[in-house]
Design an enzyme around this catalytic site. Structure first.
Site, short mmCIF file in Angstrom:
data_model
loop_
_atom_site.label_atom_id
_atom_site.label_comp_id
_atom_site.label_asym_id
_atom_site.label_seq_id
_atom_site.Cartn_x
_atom_site.Cartn_y
_atom_site.Cartn_z
N ARG A 147 0.83 -1.22 0.00
CA ARG A 147 0.00 0.00 0.00
C ARG A 147 0.85 1.26 0.00
O ARG A 147 0.65 2.17 -0.81
CB ARG A 147 -0.91 0.00 1.23
CG ARG A 147 -1.93 -1.11 1.23
CD ARG A 147 -2.72 -1.12 2.53
NE ARG A 147 -3.38 -2.40 2.67
CZ ARG A 147 -2.82 -3.47 3.23
NH1 ARG A 147 -1.60 -3.40 3.72
NH2 ARG A 147 -3.48 -4.61 3.30
N ASP A 167 9.61 -6.18 -5.50
CA ASP A 167 8.69 -6.85 -4.57
C ASP A 167 8.38 -8.21 -5.16
O ASP A 167 7.65 -8.32 -6.15
CB ASP A 167 7.40 -6.03 -4.40
CG ASP A 167 6.51 -6.57 -3.30
OD1 ASP A 167 6.50 -7.81 -3.08
OD2 ASP A 167 5.81 -5.77 -2.66
N ALA A 227 9.80 2.52 7.13
CA ALA A 227 9.04 1.28 7.33
C ALA A 227 9.28 0.72 8.73
O ALA A 227 8.47 0.94 9.64
CB ALA A 227 9.39 0.26 6.25
N ASP A 252 12.98 7.17 9.80
CA ASP A 252 11.87 7.45 10.71
C ASP A 252 11.78 6.35 11.77
O ASP A 252 11.05 6.49 12.74
CB ASP A 252 10.55 7.51 9.91
CG ASP A 252 9.37 7.91 10.78
OD1 ASP A 252 9.50 8.90 11.54
OD2 ASP A 252 8.32 7.23 10.74
N GLU A 257 14.15 1.69 19.56
CA GLU A 257 13.52 3.01 19.68
C GLU A 257 13.19 3.29 21.15
O GLU A 257 12.68 2.41 21.83
CB GLU A 257 12.25 3.05 18.83
CG GLU A 257 12.59 2.96 17.34
CD GLU A 257 11.37 3.02 16.42
OE1 GLU A 257 10.25 3.21 16.91
OE2 GLU A 257 11.57 2.86 15.22
N HIS A 275 9.77 8.23 14.57
CA HIS A 275 8.68 7.31 14.18
C HIS A 275 7.36 8.07 13.99
O HIS A 275 6.35 7.79 14.66
CB HIS A 275 8.52 6.19 15.22
CG HIS A 275 7.89 4.96 14.64
ND1 HIS A 275 8.28 3.68 14.99
CD2 HIS A 275 6.89 4.80 13.74
CE1 HIS A 275 7.55 2.80 14.32
NE2 HIS A 275 6.70 3.46 13.55
N ALA A 278 3.08 7.52 10.81
CA ALA A 278 1.62 7.42 10.90
C ALA A 278 1.02 8.54 11.75
O ALA A 278 -0.18 8.55 12.02
CB ALA A 278 1.23 6.08 11.49
P1 NAD Z 1 1.87 -3.84 2.89
O1 NAD Z 1 1.70 -5.16 3.55
O2 NAD Z 1 0.75 -3.26 2.12
O3 NAD Z 1 3.15 -3.90 1.91
C1 NAD Z 1 4.34 -4.56 2.21
C2 NAD Z 1 4.92 -5.06 0.90
O4 NAD Z 1 6.22 -5.59 1.15
C3 NAD Z 1 4.09 -6.20 0.26
O5 NAD Z 1 3.73 -5.85 -1.07
C4 NAD Z 1 5.02 -7.39 0.29
O6 NAD Z 1 4.87 -8.22 -0.85
C5 NAD Z 1 6.38 -6.71 0.30
N1 NAD Z 1 7.46 -7.56 0.79
C6 NAD Z 1 7.43 -8.45 1.82
N2 NAD Z 1 8.64 -9.02 1.95
C7 NAD Z 1 9.44 -8.48 0.99
C8 NAD Z 1 10.79 -8.67 0.64
N3 NAD Z 1 11.58 -9.53 1.28
N4 NAD Z 1 11.29 -7.94 -0.38
C9 NAD Z 1 10.52 -7.04 -1.05
N5 NAD Z 1 9.21 -6.85 -0.77
C10 NAD Z 1 8.68 -7.54 0.26
O7 NAD Z 1 2.34 -2.84 4.04
P2 NAD Z 1 2.32 -1.24 4.02
O8 NAD Z 1 1.05 -0.77 4.62
O9 NAD Z 1 2.70 -0.76 2.68
O10 NAD Z 1 3.49 -0.94 5.08
C11 NAD Z 1 4.85 -1.09 4.72
C12 NAD Z 1 5.75 -0.91 5.93
O11 NAD Z 1 5.59 0.39 6.47
C13 NAD Z 1 5.52 -1.87 7.09
O12 NAD Z 1 6.78 -2.26 7.60
C14 NAD Z 1 4.84 -1.03 8.12
O13 NAD Z 1 5.05 -1.52 9.41
C15 NAD Z 1 5.53 0.29 7.88
N6 NAD Z 1 4.82 1.46 8.38
C16 NAD Z 1 5.54 2.40 9.08
C17 NAD Z 1 4.92 3.54 9.55
C18 NAD Z 1 5.69 4.56 10.32
O14 NAD Z 1 5.14 5.14 11.24
N7 NAD Z 1 6.93 4.83 9.98
C19 NAD Z 1 3.55 3.73 9.30
C20 NAD Z 1 2.85 2.79 8.57
C21 NAD Z 1 3.49 1.65 8.11
#
Ligand code: NAD
Length: 301
Positions: A147, A167, A227, A252, A257, A275, A278
């Site tokens: 996403r 991906d 991430a 971030d 942390e 962080h 979100a």
């Molecule tokens: P999501 O599940 O929609 O997308 C993750 C993608 O990573 C998937 O398409 C999956 O196929 C891919 N993936 C998994 N393993 C992989 C690998 N080894 N190599 C390449 N691709 C791989 O998740 P999202 O909502 O897009 O969130 C992504 C990240 O962002 C997560 O780690 C989430 O925890 C983090 N996040 C951080 C914050 C923040 O506050 N900094 C906020 C929201 C989300």
């Protein structure tokens, strides 16, 4: 039925839970304090501060754990599965917030904004030191096309960037309307001017970028990790930033942390936020409402 909310979540989510069940909000509890009280609750709602360990779940009667956000790496999923506890998250609510923050970091890096602000606030008018680079026409590597990765790609295309993405699990239909090239990881590492990470933290993504991967990157590459900490090996990152191989990095998230002891924070070419991916009012309401609805659905069977 009783629900414990053990991290700060938006009031809108608590109101939804309250309409159906008794809700207690008790934040900043230690593991032992949670173990002591968890027995009287049917559901637990957390954000990211509470680490939901096997010890907490062991003697609980929890039916569901709700995570107001996307990453569930603060919940021991194996232990939850063993105990038959359902884990629900709110995957959609912070996509916009996290992707906007990623773009903010990308621009901050390219134009040295944090250092320039700091310098001017110290009453130094230095225009030479902060010469930036343009994003237009540059290649952005996107690792993880879920996403947030897809949203970042779309926004970066709007800025005139070319997108190379990696991906291995992506379904073709999910990206067919976005002007990106899906390639292997090595190609992203070798060809991108900027690389941004949007994968979950798993065994396969832990330290997926280390010394070897840095050596494959372009000299002067810039990186963003909005991430999870642990995806980039921080010791190797320190060396790569120190040597200038990596010209700049925006984090971030950190392996530990808050990262207050981390030598990374002393490097001028490392910019960092606590962080905040979100942390928008809109996202916090959205994830709290989504998770509250799912927890109620789960409790009602
Ligand atoms: P999501 O599940 O929609 O997308 C993750 C993608 O990573 C998937 O398409 C999956 O196929 C891919 N993936 C998994 N393993 C992989 C690998 N080894 N190599 C390449 N691709 C791989 O998740 P999202 O909502 O897009 O969130 C992504 C990240 O962002 C997560 O780690 C989430 O925890 C983090 N996040 C951080 C914050 C923040 O506050 N900094 C906020 C929201 C989300």
């Amino acid at each position: 039925m009783k629900i414990l909310v053990s991290d700060d979540i938006a009031q809108e989510g608590i109101d939804i839970l309250n309409q159906e069940y008794q809700v207690d909000v008790k934040t900043k509890l230690s593991e032992d304090e949670l173990v002591e009280i968890i027995g009287s609750y049917d559901a637990l709602v957390v954000r990211s501060a509470t680490k939901v360990t096997a010890k907490i779940m062991e003697n609980s009667n929890l039916k569901v754990i709700g995570r107001a956000g996307v990453g569930v790496d603060n919940i021991d999923l194996e232990a939850a599965t063993k105990k038959g506890i359902l884990v629900v998250n709110a995957p959609e609510g912070n996509t916009t917030a996290a992707s906007e923050h990623t773009i903010a970091l990308l621009m901050a890096l390219a134009r040295n904004i944090p250092e320039a602000v700091r310098s001017l606030k110290n009453k130094v008018w230095d225009r030479k030191r902060f010469m930036g680079i343009e994003l237009n026409g540059k290649t952005l590597g996107v690792v993880g096309l879920g996403r947030i990765g897809r949203e970042v790609a779309k926004k970066a295309i709007g800025l005139g960037m070319n997108i190379l993405a990696y991906d291995p699990y992506i379904i073709k239909q999910q990206v067919e309307n976005i002007d990106i090239k899906v390639v292997d990881l090595d190609s992203v590492l070798k060809e991108a001017d900027f690389i941004t990470f949007h994968v979950p933290l798993t065994k396969s993504t832990y330290h997926m970028v280390g010394e070897k991967e840095f050596s494959m990157m372009k000299d002067g590459v810039m990186l963003i990790n909005c991430a999870r900490g642990g995806i980039i090996d921080e010791e190797a990152l320190y060396e790569a930033l120190k040597s200038g191989k990596v010209a700049g990095c925006a984090l971030d998230v950190f392996e530990k942390e808050p990262p207050l002891e981390s030598p990374l924070l002393d490097l001028p070419n490392l910019i960092a936020t606590p962080h905040l991916g979100a942390s928008t009012q809109e996202a916090q309401v959205s994830v709290a409402v989504d998770v509250a609805k799912d927890v109620i659905r789960a409790l009602k069977g």
